[in-house]
Design a protein around this motif. Sequence first.
Motif, PDB file in Angstrom:
ATOM      1  N   HIS A 117       0.820  -1.214   0.000  1.00  0.00           N
ATOM      2  CA  HIS A 117       0.000   0.000   0.000  1.00  0.00           C
ATOM      3  C   HIS A 117       0.859   1.272   0.000  1.00  0.00           C
ATOM      4  CE1 HIS A 117      -3.416  -2.579   0.531  1.00  0.00           C
ATOM      5  NE2 HIS A 117      -3.015  -2.992   1.712  1.00  0.00           N
ATOM      6  N   GLU A 131       3.695   1.799   0.915  1.00  0.00           N
ATOM      7  CA  GLU A 131       4.785   1.729   1.892  1.00  0.00           C
ATOM      8  C   GLU A 131       5.451   0.368   1.742  1.00  0.00           C
ATOM      9  OE1 GLU A 131       6.028   4.122   3.425  1.00  0.00           O
ATOM     10  OE2 GLU A 131       4.507   5.647   3.707  1.00  0.00           O
ATOM     11  N   ASP A 178       2.322  -0.931  13.919  1.00  0.00           N
ATOM     12  CA  ASP A 178       0.900  -0.923  14.229  1.00  0.00           C
ATOM     13  C   ASP A 178       0.451   0.352  14.928  1.00  0.00           C
ATOM     14  OD1 ASP A 178       2.645  -2.382  16.118  1.00  0.00           O
ATOM     15  OD2 ASP A 178       0.892  -2.400  17.418  1.00  0.00           O
ATOM     16  N   TYR A 238      -0.134   2.307  11.599  1.00  0.00           N
ATOM     17  CA  TYR A 238      -1.022   1.614  10.661  1.00  0.00           C
ATOM     18  C   TYR A 238      -1.614   0.380  11.347  1.00  0.00           C
ATOM     19  CZ  TYR A 238       0.953   4.591   7.034  1.00  0.00           C
ATOM     20  OH  TYR A 238       1.329   5.674   6.276  1.00  0.00           O
ATOM     21  N   GLN A 273      -4.244  -1.159  10.929  1.00  0.00           N
ATOM     22  CA  GLN A 273      -5.012  -2.064  10.084  1.00  0.00           C
ATOM     23  C   GLN A 273      -4.144  -3.111   9.390  1.00  0.00           C
ATOM     24  OE1 GLN A 273      -4.117   0.996   9.445  1.00  0.00           O
ATOM     25  NE2 GLN A 273      -4.298   1.591   7.290  1.00  0.00           N
ATOM     26  N   ASP A 274      -2.862  -2.799   9.142  1.00  0.00           N
ATOM     27  CA  ASP A 274      -2.025  -3.771   8.418  1.00  0.00           C
ATOM     28  C   ASP A 274      -0.543  -3.707   8.774  1.00  0.00           C
ATOM     29  OD1 ASP A 274      -1.005  -1.538   6.980  1.00  0.00           O
ATOM     30  OD2 ASP A 274      -2.536  -1.759   5.432  1.00  0.00           O
ATOM     31  N   ARG A 319       1.956  -1.728   7.901  1.00  0.00           N
ATOM     32  CA  ARG A 319       2.957  -1.308   6.908  1.00  0.00           C
ATOM     33  C   ARG A 319       3.975  -0.359   7.543  1.00  0.00           C
ATOM     34  NH1 ARG A 319      -1.322   2.439   3.585  1.00  0.00           N
ATOM     35  NH2 ARG A 319      -2.769   0.979   4.569  1.00  0.00           N
TER      36      ARG A 319
END
Length: 214
Positions: free
Chosen positions: A7, A9, A28, A31, A33-34, A36
């Motif tokens: 995404h 990154e 985290d 980000y 959610q994932d 990155r």
Amino acid sequence: MANSWKHQERCIAGIDYDTGRWIRPVCDRLYPQDGRVPIYVRLVEGREPELLDILEIPLDDTGPDFGFECENLSILPGQWNYRGKATLDDIRRQCLNFKYILHNSEKSVNPSDLKTRPFHHRRTLQLVKTNKFYIHKHTNYKGQAQWRGTIETPSGCKLEKAKITDPVFVKKLDSGHQPSPNCLITVSLSIPWAPSDGESEPLCWKLIAGVIEL
């Protein structure tokens, strides 16, 4: 062993030099959610981490698994330091005999299947030695050109037309490079994704996240 696109990154992954355990540092706090990893966090001495770099990274003892990943450790504040370069002999031991490339013979894994496994068996990273490597130029559903690879191991395990997310290797392919059939390849599972039609269950797709030509 991987510094791949995620995404806009990057997803960083490597092998603990002492234990042989796979680790995926995740950002985290920025980000959730994932996980990155943004550029200002991951730079080492002003440059991108490279394959085979030995890095010292401030990490927590735990991290979010996003429901299925067992390798994740949260990145703590602090500088990343370069400690040297690993040799191919250091990492060949990771290419153990296996029946499948990441759990099955398909191009994806159902996250609900991963969740039925004991936590430390939910592998989402694997180092694969190939003796066949075929490159395909593909147009995705957005009409964008991207590279895919088909790999096969000496024992006959095969992964067909997996998306290549190693930016250094993609740049070589863009310039006309023809890769060696003999490689060490890091295969990673993506965060669950499905087409926007809403009818398909999101799957974890197998990605070619790092390529070391032998």
